[in-house]
Scaffold this motif. Sequence first.
Motif, PDB file in Angstrom:
ATOM      1  N   ILE A  39       2.142   2.761  -2.146  1.00 16.84           N
ATOM      2  CA  ILE A  39       2.387   3.785  -1.134  1.00 16.84           C
ATOM      3  C   ILE A  39       2.814   5.108  -1.740  1.00 16.84           C
ATOM      4  O   ILE A  39       2.221   6.136  -1.499  1.00 16.84           O
ATOM      5  CB  ILE A  39       3.441   3.292  -0.123  1.00 16.84           C
ATOM      6  CG1 ILE A  39       2.929   2.060   0.599  1.00 16.84           C
ATOM      7  CG2 ILE A  39       3.779   4.394   0.871  1.00 16.84           C
ATOM      8  CD1 ILE A  39       3.956   1.386   1.468  1.00 16.84           C
ATOM      9  N   CYS A  40       3.902   5.083  -2.533  1.00 16.82           N
ATOM     10  CA  CYS A  40       4.411   6.327  -3.103  1.00 16.82           C
ATOM     11  C   CYS A  40       5.262   6.045  -4.326  1.00 16.82           C
ATOM     12  O   CYS A  40       5.606   4.904  -4.604  1.00 16.82           O
ATOM     13  CB  CYS A  40       5.212   7.110  -2.060  1.00 16.82           C
ATOM     14  SG  CYS A  40       6.721   6.303  -1.537  1.00 16.82           S
ATOM     15  N   ARG A  45      -7.524   4.616  -0.722  1.00 18.19           N
ATOM     16  CA  ARG A  45      -6.455   3.616  -0.841  1.00 18.19           C
ATOM     17  C   ARG A  45      -6.357   3.158  -2.285  1.00 18.19           C
ATOM     18  O   ARG A  45      -7.366   3.002  -2.973  1.00 18.19           O
ATOM     19  CB  ARG A  45      -6.743   2.413   0.059  1.00 18.19           C
ATOM     20  CG  ARG A  45      -6.793   2.743   1.531  1.00 18.19           C
ATOM     21  CD  ARG A  45      -5.435   3.091   2.046  1.00 18.19           C
ATOM     22  NE  ARG A  45      -5.495   3.347   3.483  1.00 18.19           N
ATOM     23  CZ  ARG A  45      -4.482   3.781   4.188  1.00 18.19           C
ATOM     24  NH1 ARG A  45      -3.332   4.029   3.613  1.00 18.19           N
ATOM     25  NH2 ARG A  45      -4.602   3.990   5.466  1.00 18.19           N
ATOM     26  N   SER A  70       3.288  -1.805  -0.428  1.00 20.03           N
ATOM     27  CA  SER A  70       3.130  -2.641   0.755  1.00 20.03           C
ATOM     28  C   SER A  70       2.419  -3.905   0.294  1.00 20.03           C
ATOM     29  O   SER A  70       1.268  -3.851  -0.145  1.00 20.03           O
ATOM     30  CB  SER A  70       2.306  -1.909   1.809  1.00 20.03           C
ATOM     31  OG  SER A  70       2.096  -2.748   2.920  1.00 20.03           O
ATOM     32  N   ARG A  98       3.020  10.901  -2.687  1.00 23.91           N
ATOM     33  CA  ARG A  98       2.150   9.929  -2.013  1.00 23.91           C
ATOM     34  C   ARG A  98       1.054   9.519  -2.983  1.00 23.91           C
ATOM     35  O   ARG A  98       0.417  10.372  -3.595  1.00 23.91           O
ATOM     36  CB  ARG A  98       1.544  10.576  -0.762  1.00 23.91           C
ATOM     37  CG  ARG A  98       0.603   9.674   0.019  1.00 23.91           C
ATOM     38  CD  ARG A  98       1.374   8.741   0.913  1.00 23.91           C
ATOM     39  NE  ARG A  98       0.549   8.289   2.030  1.00 23.91           N
ATOM     40  CZ  ARG A  98       0.327   7.016   2.301  1.00 23.91           C
ATOM     41  NH1 ARG A  98       0.872   6.085   1.543  1.00 23.91           N
ATOM     42  NH2 ARG A  98      -0.401   6.669   3.332  1.00 23.91           N
ATOM     43  N   VAL A 127       7.289  -4.502   2.539  1.00 20.37           N
ATOM     44  CA  VAL A 127       7.378  -3.250   1.801  1.00 20.37           C
ATOM     45  C   VAL A 127       8.523  -3.389   0.800  1.00 20.37           C
ATOM     46  O   VAL A 127       9.675  -3.591   1.188  1.00 20.37           O
ATOM     47  CB  VAL A 127       7.621  -2.053   2.756  1.00 20.37           C
ATOM     48  CG1 VAL A 127       7.739  -0.758   1.987  1.00 20.37           C
ATOM     49  CG2 VAL A 127       6.511  -1.970   3.778  1.00 20.37           C
ATOM     50  N   GLU A 143      -0.657  -2.466  -1.908  1.00 24.94           N
ATOM     51  CA  GLU A 143      -1.008  -1.059  -1.798  1.00 24.94           C
ATOM     52  C   GLU A 143       0.138  -0.211  -2.335  1.00 24.94           C
ATOM     53  O   GLU A 143       1.288  -0.353  -1.906  1.00 24.94           O
ATOM     54  CB  GLU A 143      -1.298  -0.693  -0.346  1.00 24.94           C
ATOM     55  CG  GLU A 143      -1.737   0.736  -0.182  1.00 24.94           C
ATOM     56  CD  GLU A 143      -2.008   1.119   1.265  1.00 24.94           C
ATOM     57  OE1 GLU A 143      -2.331   2.296   1.486  1.00 24.94           O
ATOM     58  OE2 GLU A 143      -1.866   0.270   2.148  1.00 24.94           O
ATOM     59  N   SER A 196      -1.309   6.274  -2.406  1.00 29.59           N
ATOM     60  CA  SER A 196      -2.425   5.759  -1.623  1.00 29.59           C
ATOM     61  C   SER A 196      -2.559   6.588  -0.354  1.00 29.59           C
ATOM     62  O   SER A 196      -1.601   6.762   0.385  1.00 29.59           O
ATOM     63  CB  SER A 196      -2.174   4.295  -1.273  1.00 29.59           C
ATOM     64  OG  SER A 196      -3.268   3.751  -0.584  1.00 29.59           O
ATOM     65  N   ILE A 246       2.704   8.845   6.920  1.00 30.49           N
ATOM     66  CA  ILE A 246       3.578   8.583   5.768  1.00 30.49           C
ATOM     67  C   ILE A 246       3.660   9.829   4.886  1.00 30.49           C
ATOM     68  O   ILE A 246       4.736  10.223   4.440  1.00 30.49           O
ATOM     69  CB  ILE A 246       3.059   7.376   4.947  1.00 30.49           C
ATOM     70  CG1 ILE A 246       2.957   6.118   5.830  1.00 30.49           C
ATOM     71  CG2 ILE A 246       3.951   7.126   3.744  1.00 30.49           C
ATOM     72  CD1 ILE A 246       4.241   5.659   6.446  1.00 30.49           C
TER      73      ILE A 246
END
Length: 133
Positions: free
Chosen positions: A129-130, A87, A108, A80, A113, A127, A82, A6
């Motif tokens: 992600i970005c 995490r 996520s 980014r 997502v 989570e 996580s 990712i």
Amino acid sequence: MLTDPIADMLTRIRNAVRARKEMVVVPSSKMKRQIARILQQEGFIAHFNEEGDEKGPRRVLQITLLYANGNEPVIKEIRRISKPGLRVYVGVDEIPRVRGGLGISILSTPKGVITDREARKLRVGGELICSVW
């Protein structure tokens, strides 16, 4: 071998934007397709399509970048959050607002997502992600 595909995708997009490229090619995966889908829905990229063998290991995503006013990139920053070594999980009340709501966070979650706005509406965390602005 990549340890964080990712982050590789986000770095390729970041580098292509800085080099004023029209398109960027990244190896495909389900998560990358979902991230590209959200970037398209939110107006950060023009479009994307997947090419290669059907269900083959060599499938790639071709992402067409979006520029406003001729040469000004729509994506100012893509970061980014996580990472595999650390995490970052957030509850629904801890989801950060990016640039006062001008940007988005991609999460996520158990619902899939989704963006930070959708997560707040569905009252789910996950989570982080970005973030993109």
